[in-house]
Scaffold this motif. Sequence first.
Motif, mmCIF file in Angstrom:
data_model
loop_
_atom_site.group_PDB
_atom_site.id
_atom_site.type_symbol
_atom_site.label_atom_id
_atom_site.label_comp_id
_atom_site.label_asym_id
_atom_site.label_seq_id
_atom_site.Cartn_x
_atom_site.Cartn_y
_atom_site.Cartn_z
ATOM 1 N N ILE A 62 20.820 15.316 7.988
ATOM 2 C CA ILE A 62 20.009 15.423 9.415
ATOM 3 C C ILE A 62 18.496 15.204 9.178
ATOM 4 O O ILE A 62 17.657 14.827 9.836
ATOM 5 C CB ILE A 62 20.458 16.786 9.690
ATOM 6 C CG1 ILE A 62 21.963 16.716 10.225
ATOM 7 C CG2 ILE A 62 19.613 17.151 11.077
ATOM 8 C CD1 ILE A 62 22.224 18.201 10.794
ATOM 9 N N LYS A 63 17.970 16.038 8.045
ATOM 10 C CA LYS A 63 16.920 15.819 7.670
ATOM 11 C C LYS A 63 16.198 14.628 7.341
ATOM 12 O O LYS A 63 15.216 14.127 7.921
ATOM 13 C CB LYS A 63 16.258 16.647 6.599
ATOM 14 C CG LYS A 63 16.572 18.469 6.713
ATOM 15 C CD LYS A 63 16.098 19.348 5.679
ATOM 16 C CE LYS A 63 16.182 20.490 6.094
ATOM 17 N NZ LYS A 63 15.854 21.413 4.730
ATOM 18 N N ARG A 64 17.057 13.832 6.748
ATOM 19 C CA ARG A 64 16.587 12.204 6.339
ATOM 20 C C ARG A 64 16.699 11.557 7.710
ATOM 21 O O ARG A 64 15.959 10.502 8.002
ATOM 22 C CB ARG A 64 17.774 11.744 5.530
ATOM 23 C CG ARG A 64 17.503 12.251 3.943
ATOM 24 C CD ARG A 64 16.592 11.647 3.419
ATOM 25 N NE ARG A 64 16.561 10.286 2.942
ATOM 26 C CZ ARG A 64 15.965 9.398 2.452
ATOM 27 N NH1 ARG A 64 14.542 9.516 2.515
ATOM 28 N NH2 ARG A 64 16.109 7.957 2.265
ATOM 29 N N LEU A 65 17.633 11.571 8.547
ATOM 30 C CA LEU A 65 17.605 11.053 10.118
ATOM 31 C C LEU A 65 16.518 11.281 10.670
ATOM 32 O O LEU A 65 16.203 10.418 11.651
ATOM 33 C CB LEU A 65 18.952 11.267 10.464
ATOM 34 C CG LEU A 65 20.328 10.693 10.139
ATOM 35 C CD1 LEU A 65 21.321 11.083 11.008
ATOM 36 C CD2 LEU A 65 20.182 9.032 10.240
ATOM 37 N N SER A 66 16.055 12.595 10.448
ATOM 38 C CA SER A 66 14.758 13.036 11.433
ATOM 39 C C SER A 66 13.690 12.258 11.262
ATOM 40 O O SER A 66 12.411 12.001 11.803
ATOM 41 C CB SER A 66 14.607 14.361 11.402
ATOM 42 O OG SER A 66 14.217 14.761 10.093
ATOM 43 N N ASN A 138 9.645 7.461 -2.252
ATOM 44 C CA ASN A 138 10.757 7.118 -3.430
ATOM 45 C C ASN A 138 11.025 8.152 -4.283
ATOM 46 O O ASN A 138 12.031 8.237 -4.771
ATOM 47 C CB ASN A 138 10.304 5.811 -3.900
ATOM 48 C CG ASN A 138 10.289 4.663 -2.758
ATOM 49 O OD1 ASN A 138 11.091 4.681 -1.893
ATOM 50 N ND2 ASN A 138 9.498 3.566 -3.176
ATOM 51 N N LEU A 139 9.891 8.788 -4.830
ATOM 52 C CA LEU A 139 10.106 9.961 -5.846
ATOM 53 C C LEU A 139 10.918 11.043 -5.197
ATOM 54 O O LEU A 139 11.918 11.388 -5.833
ATOM 55 C CB LEU A 139 8.752 10.355 -6.157
ATOM 56 C CG LEU A 139 8.700 11.549 -7.238
ATOM 57 C CD1 LEU A 139 9.345 11.134 -8.505
ATOM 58 C CD2 LEU A 139 7.186 11.967 -7.411
ATOM 59 N N PHE A 140 10.606 11.424 -3.952
ATOM 60 C CA PHE A 140 11.555 12.555 -3.283
ATOM 61 C C PHE A 140 12.927 11.958 -3.426
ATOM 62 O O PHE A 140 13.908 12.670 -3.516
ATOM 63 C CB PHE A 140 11.130 12.875 -2.078
ATOM 64 C CG PHE A 140 9.851 13.693 -2.159
ATOM 65 C CD1 PHE A 140 10.346 15.301 -2.180
ATOM 66 C CD2 PHE A 140 8.478 13.515 -1.880
ATOM 67 C CE1 PHE A 140 9.226 16.132 -2.503
ATOM 68 C CE2 PHE A 140 7.590 14.451 -2.035
ATOM 69 C CZ PHE A 140 7.945 15.687 -2.093
ATOM 70 N N ASN A 141 13.131 10.674 -2.826
ATOM 71 C CA ASN A 141 14.503 10.132 -2.659
ATOM 72 C C ASN A 141 15.169 9.989 -4.303
ATOM 73 O O ASN A 141 16.402 10.498 -4.199
ATOM 74 C CB ASN A 141 14.465 8.524 -2.287
ATOM 75 C CG ASN A 141 14.009 8.480 -0.764
ATOM 76 O OD1 ASN A 141 14.053 9.438 -0.181
ATOM 77 N ND2 ASN A 141 13.760 7.251 -0.667
ATOM 78 N N ILE A 189 25.034 6.627 2.469
ATOM 79 C CA ILE A 189 25.026 5.677 3.487
ATOM 80 C C ILE A 189 23.557 5.805 4.180
ATOM 81 O O ILE A 189 23.091 5.166 4.631
ATOM 82 C CB ILE A 189 26.123 5.510 4.103
ATOM 83 C CG1 ILE A 189 27.271 4.584 3.341
ATOM 84 C CG2 ILE A 189 25.919 4.500 5.555
ATOM 85 C CD1 ILE A 189 28.710 4.558 3.979
ATOM 86 N N ILE A 190 23.839 7.150 4.577
ATOM 87 C CA ILE A 190 22.641 7.468 5.720
ATOM 88 C C ILE A 190 21.176 7.626 4.736
ATOM 89 O O ILE A 190 20.088 6.921 5.400
ATOM 90 C CB ILE A 190 22.668 9.258 5.793
ATOM 91 C CG1 ILE A 190 23.874 9.170 7.025
ATOM 92 C CG2 ILE A 190 21.700 9.657 6.587
ATOM 93 C CD1 ILE A 190 23.790 8.428 8.186
ATOM 94 N N ASP A 191 21.317 7.977 3.703
ATOM 95 C CA ASP A 191 19.976 7.683 2.640
ATOM 96 C C ASP A 191 19.672 6.203 2.667
ATOM 97 O O ASP A 191 18.448 5.765 3.028
ATOM 98 C CB ASP A 191 20.150 8.103 1.477
ATOM 99 C CG ASP A 191 20.332 9.852 1.197
ATOM 100 O OD1 ASP A 191 19.879 10.358 2.285
ATOM 101 O OD2 ASP A 191 20.699 10.045 0.444
#
Length: 421
Positions: A62-66, A138-141, A189-191
Amino acid sequence: MKVKYLIYFFTFLLTASFTISICDEWSEAKEQYNDSAWNLSKTQHSEDVSGAFQNSLRLHRIKRLSLVNPALEPALWQETERQTRNKIQQIRRYADSDARQQLTTQQKIDIRSMLNLLEKMLNNDTQQLAPMNNQIRNLFNINSAYYITQSSMDYYSYTYESRILNADAFLFLESIRLNNQLNITLTEIIDQLVDIKLNGLNDKESYLKTIQLTGVLNVLSSRLLFMEMVYSDPQVSRIINQLLENLSPQQTNGLAGELYASMAHGKELDATRIYAYVKELDRLSQQFFQRSFDLEIEKCRKKMYQSQTAINGLIAFAGLLALFLLMPTLIFCSNISRWLTKTQGNIQHLSQGNMAIDAPEVFYSQELIAITDAINQLKQYHLEKVRLEQEKHALIKELESSSYLDPLTNIYNRRRFFREA
């Protein structure tokens, strides 16, 4: 008498064999009850651990989609995040508790490591919501991917340690691992979709990873087919059928085709349908997860009930056996007491010269029979003594009468005359 002692010995052996059998059965039923209670406790704890892991992954999505959907405001997930963090703290207190030694050392290590990684992932996702450039993002990813991978490994290690791998537990363990594998795949997939939306059409690597993940979804469908054949619960079968329908080659190939067309032709990807697809899979996955634990908890409670019923039955049977042995003993003791009372009265009567005594009861014991015979002999002796005394007095009276009469004339003689004079 030998037959009597043989009966006594046979009764003793039969009672001893029943007692040993009851003790063995009770011990086995008690052990099964403890094992079932232990499995129930572990299953409930595993449900909490799995729930915390899945909720953390759901919050991450959810946070990533936001980041790409402004409609997903923080108020929509803040309460869920608060509950998830509280659940993580509860599980940590459980793992650190000395009062309940239900976890092995390896399990405690796995749980602590997983919980720490989940908290770091939640903090990392919150920090990622702030505006930043692509390099920092990208670092956070990378951090998120690391936390998810390592926490997943800790979770699998915990589930392998949490139960004995037998035929009963295998299906349950396979269901929760398959469910978590599906959640991890949906999270990845969401990421990748969020990275595509943030980085634009030039992010070919994210496209390719997403296409590969659709293949992973297709592979999971074969494991679901196996579980559908093994599970006998109608509700689980319904959920699995819906999952198989969403994971069918038509669905996954269509999803991969859309991604490939967007990557090859430079057309902007419309991710709305993919987001809805992932949301539907997440809903079905949550139902499958909950139903798997409900069935396992119900099975453990059923085994506990069966073991408790067996224990109660053995206790009742032991009570009946004790009553079977106690009642004859009480009756025998009551008869002995009545016999002793009657015998005491008979002896007192005989000592007073009263021959009207009660007939003593007969018991199958040499000692009691000897006492009864002695009392009867004593009675006969007293009767004989009374008879002899009566004969003696009659003879004395007859001699005395003959000493006062003349045998020829049958009139009183001089001795009677002097006695009367």
